[in-house]
Scaffold this motif. Structure first.
Motif, PDB file in Angstrom:
ATOM      1  N   ASN A  76       0.839  -1.211   0.000  1.00  0.00           N
ATOM      2  CA  ASN A  76       0.000   0.000   0.000  1.00  0.00           C
ATOM      3  C   ASN A  76       0.874   1.261   0.000  1.00  0.00           C
ATOM      4  O   ASN A  76       0.465   2.302   0.458  1.00  0.00           O
ATOM      5  N   ILE A 141     -11.869  -4.552   2.984  1.00  0.00           N
ATOM      6  CA  ILE A 141     -12.759  -4.918   4.100  1.00  0.00           C
ATOM      7  C   ILE A 141     -13.575  -3.706   4.544  1.00  0.00           C
ATOM      8  O   ILE A 141     -14.564  -3.853   5.239  1.00  0.00           O
ATOM      9  N   ASP A 142     -13.154  -2.499   4.136  1.00  0.00           N
ATOM     10  CA  ASP A 142     -13.842  -1.282   4.599  1.00  0.00           C
ATOM     11  C   ASP A 142     -15.172  -1.041   3.868  1.00  0.00           C
ATOM     12  O   ASP A 142     -16.004  -0.282   4.342  1.00  0.00           O
ATOM     13  N   MET A 184     -11.789  -2.336  12.336  1.00  0.00           N
ATOM     14  CA  MET A 184     -11.200  -1.479  11.301  1.00  0.00           C
ATOM     15  C   MET A 184     -12.298  -0.871  10.423  1.00  0.00           C
ATOM     16  O   MET A 184     -13.477  -1.074  10.686  1.00  0.00           O
ATOM     17  N   GLY A 185     -11.912  -0.209   9.372  1.00  0.00           N
ATOM     18  CA  GLY A 185     -12.900   0.396   8.476  1.00  0.00           C
ATOM     19  C   GLY A 185     -12.491   1.784   8.017  1.00  0.00           C
ATOM     20  O   GLY A 185     -13.169   2.427   7.233  1.00  0.00           O
ATOM     21  N   ARG A 186     -11.398   2.264   8.597  1.00  0.00           N
ATOM     22  CA  ARG A 186     -10.861   3.580   8.266  1.00  0.00           C
ATOM     23  C   ARG A 186     -11.920   4.670   8.487  1.00  0.00           C
ATOM     24  O   ARG A 186     -12.498   4.712   9.550  1.00  0.00           O
ATOM     25  N   GLU A 237     -12.836   2.178  13.984  1.00  0.00           N
ATOM     26  CA  GLU A 237     -11.555   2.793  14.378  1.00  0.00           C
ATOM     27  C   GLU A 237     -11.505   4.298  14.068  1.00  0.00           C
ATOM     28  O   GLU A 237     -10.737   5.037  14.677  1.00  0.00           O
ATOM     29  N   HIS A 287      -5.971  -6.318  12.490  1.00  0.00           N
ATOM     30  CA  HIS A 287      -5.703  -7.081  11.267  1.00  0.00           C
ATOM     31  C   HIS A 287      -6.310  -8.472  11.271  1.00  0.00           C
ATOM     32  O   HIS A 287      -6.347  -9.128  10.212  1.00  0.00           O
ATOM     33  N   ARG A 290      -8.626  -8.908   8.517  1.00  0.00           N
ATOM     34  CA  ARG A 290      -8.160  -8.998   7.122  1.00  0.00           C
ATOM     35  C   ARG A 290      -7.730 -10.414   6.746  1.00  0.00           C
ATOM     36  O   ARG A 290      -7.414 -10.686   5.591  1.00  0.00           O
TER      37      ARG A 290
END
Ligand code: F6P
Length: 375
Positions: A76, A141-142, A184-186, A237, A287, A290
């Motif tokens: 990334n 995943i987001d 997660m998910g930003r 998150e 993680h 993921r």
């Protein structure tokens, strides 16, 4: 005899379940249906820039459908237009897009299938403008990619998050604790919202709706008064309190999106304990979401995406990203996707669902989302 068409494939951005399922579908469809050749680049756009690749035959993708991660590796940090190169002990940033294009042409590729999220689509858009023939496949995943109803990877992460919430219920119930599960998910709340509903969360906090700590504490106290002496809080998150900020865990200088989020749940736990005096514990899933094998849904979606991407290459429809629209696999121009984020909107049916179950979203004043009482 006409020359065989030759496809390149790469996986960019954070890994997620289903990447290998797409690679497998691309290789099998290209070979079986169109007698094409396929090469896979290592580590996303980095492999294309550095000319690191391998031929992919049917035997190379045998048995990978159920494997998490990506057999090609990913990165990334490999934006071809802003590529980090270590000079001494510092990174400098170079435009390596012409090198990438040159390698693509030297290999005699007819198309590149770029599997990735927002960063990969932005880079792909730039490369398409430079003349590279690209087809995008949306992963993350987001679930925050514009232009598709769902990305592959999301359903698998959702299943893992839901299983974790289910398990944490045991301790919450037995020890009469408040348990906070951070996912997660930003900057998007899809994973928190969906897993919160699936796991029966009492409070769901997402980045799109800044929360009020007193509303959360009132909800927990009300539950206690009603005999429910535990509470489950699911938090994305990227969530933050009203007037507050996201919690940044680390800054990755070489990454196009430099911020790595994580840890907001620790802040919230202290606040909840302070107000309610109830023992409040935190689990950050990170993680773990993921990894692992893709769900059946993701295997099918990833496979359909891979098949459609090769069909588009065969039809000469470049600069497009395959997309799920309802139950159909369609495609939209990458130019319409690049630079946009799909967030949870206030009119999202999932938000209304949560409210109908008396789940708190951490704020007051969302009653307008509830259905009107018929008179
Ligand atoms: O975009 C997928 C994602 O897992 C986000 O949910 C998370 O914020 C980020 O990637 C983490 O990235 P990294 O693996 O670089 O820490």
């Amino acid at each position: 005899m006409a020359e065989k068409m030759k496809l390149g494939v790469l996986t960019g951005g954070g890994d997620c379940p289903g990447l290998n399922a797409v690679i497998r579908a691309v290789v099998k469809t290209a070979i079986n249906d169109y007698d094409m050749e396929v090469v896979g680049f290592f580590d996303g756009y980095q492999g294309l820039i550095e000319n690191r690749y391998r031929a992919l035959k049917a035997v190379d993708v045998s048995g990978i459908l159920t494997l998490g991660g990506t057999i090609l590796g990913t990165s990334n940090r490999a934006d071809p237009f802003n590529f980090p190169v270590l000079q001494g002990d510092e990174y400098i940033y170079l435009d390596r897009s012409s090198q990438a294009l040159q390698n693509f042409e030297r290999l005699g590729l007819d198309a590149l299938i770029a599997i990735g999220g927002d960063g990969t689509m932005a880079a792909s858009h730039g490369m398409a403008e430079k003349g590279m023939k690209i087809i995008g496949v949306p992963k993350t995943i987001d679930n925050d990619l514009w232009g598709t109803d769902q990305t592959f990877g999301f359903d698998s992460a959702l299943a893992s998050a839901t299983e974790a919430i289910d398990k944490i219920h045991s301790t919450a119930q037995s020890h009469h604790r408040v348990m906070i599960i951070e996912v997660m998910g930003r900057y998007a709340g899809w994973l928190a919202l969906a897993s919160g509903i699936a796991g029966g969360g009492d409070i769901i906090l997402i980045p799109e709706i800044p929360y009020q700590v007193d509303v959360i504490c009132d909800k927990i106290k009300t539950r206690n008064r009603r005999g429910k002496n535990f509470s489950i809080v699911v938090i994305g998150e990227g969530a933050m309190p009203e007037g507050g900020e996201m919690v940044v865990k680390r800054i990755v200088e070489t990454s196009p999106d430099k911020l790595r989020l994580g840890g907001i749940s620790n802040q919230l736990a202290g606040q909840i304990e302070g107000v309610t005096t109830l023992e409040t514990r935190v689990t950050i899933l990170g993680h773990l979401l993921r990894g692992g094998t893709p769900t059946a849904f993701d295997r099918i979606l990833a496979t359909q995406f891979g098949v459609r991407a090769v069909e588009l290459a065969n039809e000469g429809k470049f600069g497009e990203m395959v997309a799920l629209k309802g139950n159909e696999i369609e495609h939209i121009p990458i130019s319409e996707v690049a630079g946009k984020t799909r967030k949870v909107q206030l009119d999202s049916p999932l938000l209304k669902t949560a409210l109908s179950l008396d789940t708190s979203l951490g704020v007051e004043g969302l009653e307008m989302l509830k259905p009107e009482v018929a008179v």
